[in-house]
Design a protein around this motif. Structure first.
Motif: not given
Lengths: 782, 162
Positions: A38-39, A42, A74
């Protein structure tokens, strides 16, 4: 891949694996493994992948791109690994891809700009295994994260996935599987650390044929995301762990409860379940044996308390997520969903099970500490340089995690505390940095393992504020069923809010402790029982901060507003004026050559503090100076000083003979100067026919006339005077008058009472009025 | 709206009574409704209650418990500022405050023209990039003044975020 059909016996799975191992991840193919957690998504990893696809098509290179799950680091995303050179790249942007192709993929050399380095001066570290962040890590639960594409069961099988299932189904009885897990002494990774083997055994012994296996993916702890990364990055290892559990305890049905904030996890899990079912690894007659197991996904709907086992069960049943008193435990009849005995474990726990079965309990026991074997994933966040997921063997010290893996504190500030265990845990101060981390040691210092959130705090974090933060989280997440938690957390929060806004009172600390202990003892479920932990643990180690907030109205981290005294450091200030602009209460005053903050107007809102670009606005502890003690000034004169400070212009006027010198606006300059010299005054007021003030003519105006060669005889005063002068009401305080006079650079001030001119006050009047007192004070001080 | 009870309840349905199945899919049904309408309209809930034969009060009891469900319409763009621990210590309060000031609203509110809803969220599990905010489905990490301004721009100009 040719084989898409159902596998009907264990041998076929072996063959399939051999095939995949040969065909997938070939050693000589250039390959990049790009993190799509997810990171990193993003931060733009899909753009990087697009760039790679285009670039390789353009150059005609046969490049294999693997979209992996979270690789851990991340903070430096998007991260990727280039193979076969095993070079680790960080913060890759699409524009870097061209060079990456030229240097690494085609040339086999590292591309310097993308390589990790500690800081700008240190040597770059090309190999992933040498990067400090990865060096001390040991990956069991996250073993496949960063290696495989979570959407591909083939990848999972190729890296040895479902080998444990294969082993269990072919050569182990359910009892043997259970015994192996029990012997490995793996403790629940969800927080409490209850041995998983004991749980399984308990559930197995429960009467009834229908049993459930539940995976708890309701990872509500703020600051923890390891379950998410397993569900997103390696869903099959979770499935394998659950199947093994089902085999061991004889369950047919399973649930994965995922919180709705994790849509990608739900998606990846659904894909994984479908693939496993198609391949015959999940469903009826798994791998041709008589073992049946199916998994359904249940999405949560945003309630932290649903991470508590009984509340989770209620949520699965479709009700409000209220916890129930235990017993019955989940593993007993009447405890699980719809009353069926169930086994509930954390995602990470299930993900570790395949390793235990495959490599044996002894392997697992050889890692970590005797009381807490194995590894633990921590979500290292907060004020550390390298944030992300780290998996380390138990028993590693906090210092190693924070300073070696995490790279130390951002900006090399002072480490203050580390918060572990989420809202149920506590803060561990610097003196315990060398504490070996495992379930028991953390509990012994008043914190807990929790789900593994580790939030690092530096000197800029206020511990009272942190405690308030966690408590407000628990308060808003309290389900409201039992009064100790519902009302206790509310009361505690109210006290903390008062303390952090500068309104703390004597007795607050005692009340907090008292209510905290009540909530701890009286609450029904884990959420309430641990809600006061953050407050109690910060009080244990950082009591002086609480005292400072309450008694000195000072927050040493400058986090809480309404605290301290605001001053501008004149040595640092370069007079940009931003603080004055930011102040909504006009408390920042501008003197001839400097800015200062007037305390009477300051509301301590910190607007100036945030506005200052060079941090010249300082917040200091309020000093409680008693004039009598400090300067040995007799109390009578202190009274006089205090009274004088409140004096108004009227008092000054009354102290001197009343003398108002006026002239009409058509009189000549010469006449006006004559009057001024006769009466021995520095200024003359100009009035119109209705006796209304229209202007003031001062010595400075006379000088100006001289300079401009204006005729004293002919020119009327109204053309050379300063029109509409600043006037003050006679009830104005002296301090305000002085401030305005010095700011506007004027020396003569007409004082009005309504429309009527009450008198004139000059700068000298004010000085001589205040002088005796100042002299008196000065004499007393020195 | 079509809800296939047996499909949603999954394999577990084999051991459940009809009643248990219908209650069991309640949260899922509510999520579907919310997906479609962006909130839970009263008349749809009434229909759901008839269909599942679950009392409306029970549905309300469940729906009001969970944070995900809303009973009032929400804005076209939904901004969620993460208030998790990691975001908190890295200054998410400041991000929220500047958004609140810009649109003159408090968290949890929707602008009168339904262009935007501002919310806070406990943790979205993206702590490595703290402070984080989401705009619709997109996650924006390492929020600073510029990124806040970008979000404001997106909302004000009405164009969808990329």
């Amino acid at each position: 891949m040719a084989i898409e059909e159902r596998i009907n016996n264990i041998e076929d799975l072996k063959k399939l694996r051999e095939l995949f191992q040969k065909e997938l991840f070939k050693e000589d193919t250039p390959r990049v493994r790009v993190c799509c957690g997810t990171a990193c998504t993003a931060s733009g990893s899909y753009k990087v992948i697009d760039a790679f696809t285009n670039e390789s098509a353009k150059r005609g290179v046969d490049l294999e791109i693997v979209k992996t799950g979270c690789q851990g680091l991340c903070q430096k995303g998007p991260v990727m690994k280039a193979e076969p050179q095993e070079i680790f790249y960080q913060k890759i942007k699409p524009e870097n891809v061209h060079w990456l192709m030229s240097y690494t993929i085609l040339g086999g050399m590292p591309y310097r700009q993308g390589i990790y380095r500690d800081n700008i001066l240190s040597e770059p570290v090309p190999l992933m295994t040498d990067v400090p962040f990865y060096k001390k890590q040991m990956r069991i639960a996250l073993r496949n994260n960063g290696r495989i594409d979570p959407h591909s069961i083939h990848h999972y099988i190729a890296v040895g996935g479902y080998a444990a299932l294969e082993k269990a189904l072919s050569s182990m009885t359910p009892d043997e599987v259970l015994r192996e897990v029990d012997r490995a002494n793996i403790r629940g990774r969800g927080g409490a650390g209850f041995p998983a083997g004991k749980k399984w055994e308990h559930c197995k012994k429960a009467p009834g044929k229908i049993k459930f296996v539940i995976a708890n993916g309701d990872e509500g702890d703020p600051g923890a995301f390891m379950d998410r990364s397993i569900m997103e990055g390696d869903p099959h290892s979770l499935l394998e762990g659950m199947i093994l559990c089902a085999y061991a305890i004889g369950a047919k049905y399973g649930f994965i409860y995922v919180r709705h904030e994790y849509p990608l996890a739900v998606k990846n899990l659904k894909i994984a379940i479908k693939q496993a079912e198609e391949l015959g690894i999940l469903g009826k007659n798994i791998l041709g044996t008589d073992c049946n197991f199916t998994i359904d996904i249940r999405e949560g709907a945003g309630a932290f308390v649903c991470g508590e086992s009984t509340a989770l069960v209620a949520s699965i049943e479709g009700q409000r997520g209220f916890p129930k008193p235990r017993p019955p435990r989940l593993s007993e009849p009447g405890g699980g969903p719809w009353g069926y005995p169930s086994n509930l474990n954390n995602i990470e726990t299930y993900a570790c099970v395949p390793v235990i079965i495959e490599k044996g309990a002894d392997y697992f026991l050889s890692i970590g500490t005797p009381g807490s074997p194995g590894t633990k994933v921590f979500a290292l966040t907060g004020k550390v340089k390298n944030t992300g997921l780290v998996e380390v063997p138990m028993g590693i010290t906090l210092r190693e995690i924070i300073f070696d893996i995490g790279g130390g504190i951002i900006g090399d500030k002072e480490f203050k505390a580390v918060q572990t265990g989420g809202p149920s845990g506590g803060c561990i101060p610097a003196k315990y940095l060398d504490l070996p981390v495992d379930f028991d040691s953390l509990t012994s210092v008043g914190s807990m393992m929790g789900s593994g959130g580790m939030v690092v705090m530096d000197e800029d974090n206020c511990m009272v504020d942190v405690a308030k933060f966690f408590l407000s989280f628990c308060q808003s997440e309290s389900c409201g069923k039992c009064p100790p938690c519902r009302m206790g957390t509310y009361q505690m929060l109210e006290i903390l809010e008062r303390i952090t806004s500068g309104k703390g009172e004597d007795g607050d600390i005692e009340n907090l402790l008292k209510i905290g202990k009540l909530v701890l003892k009286g609450s029904l479920c884990g959420l309430g029982q641990s809600a006061p932990n953050p407050v109690l643990s910060t009080m244990k180690y950082f009591m002086e901060e609480y005292e400072e907030h309450i008694y000195d109205k000072y927050c040493r981290a400058n986090v809480c507003s309404g605290m301290g005294v605001f001053v501008i450091n004149q040595l640092e200030c370069f007079r940009c004026g931003l603080c004055k602009k930011a102040c909504a209460f006009d408390a920042v005053k501008e003197a001839r050559d400097r800015y200062f903050i007037e305390r009477d107007y300051c509301t301590k809102c910190k607007a100036c503090y945030y506005a200052c670009p060079i941090n010249a606005v300082k917040i200091r502890k309020q000093r409680h100076i008693k004039l009598e003690e400090e300067f040995r000034i007799p109390s009578e004169s202190v009274e006089i000083i205090e009274r004088r400070a409140k004096m108004t212009l009227k008092d000054v006027l009354e102290s001197k003979p009343l003398e108002i010198v006026t002239t009409t606006k058509d009189c000549s300059v010469r006449e006006a100067i004559n009057i001024m010299s006769e009466r021995n005054v520095g200024s003359i007021l100009v009035i119109d026919e209705n006796n209304k003030l229209v202007g003031i003519f001062t010595e400075r105006d006379a000088v100006r006339c001289l300079a401009k060669n204006i005729s004293f005889e002919k020119e009327a005063i109204q053309n050379v005077m300063s029109p509409n002068p600043i006037t003050f009401n006679s009830s104005t305080e002296i301090s305000a008058a002085i401030a305005v006079m010095s700011r506007k650079k004027i020396r003569h001030l007409p004082v009005m009472e309504g429309d009527k001119i009450a008198g004139m006050i000059s700068y000298r009047d004010l000085v001589s009025y205040l002088l005796p007192e100042i002299c008196y004070m000065a004499e007393d001080i020195y | 709206m079509e809800i296939k009870v047996n499909e949603v309840i999954g394999y577990t349905g084999e051991v459940l009574t009809e009643r248990q199945k219908k209650t069991g899919i309640l949260i899922h049904a509510l999520q579907k409704i919310q997906e479609e309408y962006n909130y839970l309209p009263e008349d749809v809930l009434k229909k759901l209650s008839e269909k599942l034969a679950v009392p409306l009060s029970d549905i309300y009891s469940t729906a009001s418990f969970y944070k995900q469900f809303y009973f009032t319409p929400r804005g076209k763009n939904i901004i969620k500022v993460c208030m998790g621990t990691a975001c908190h210590v890295r200054g998410s309060a400041k991000v929220l405050r500047s958004l609140e000031e810009e649109f003159d609203m408090k968290e949890g509110e929707t602008t009168p023209d339904l262009s935007m809803t501002l919310e806070t969220v406990g943790c979205i599990g993206c702590c490595g990039l703290a402070p984080v905010a989401t705009i619709n489905e997109n996650i924006v990490g390492e929020m600073d003044e510029n990124k806040v301004n970008d979000i404001i721009e997106i909302i004000k100009t009405g164009k969808d975020s990329e």
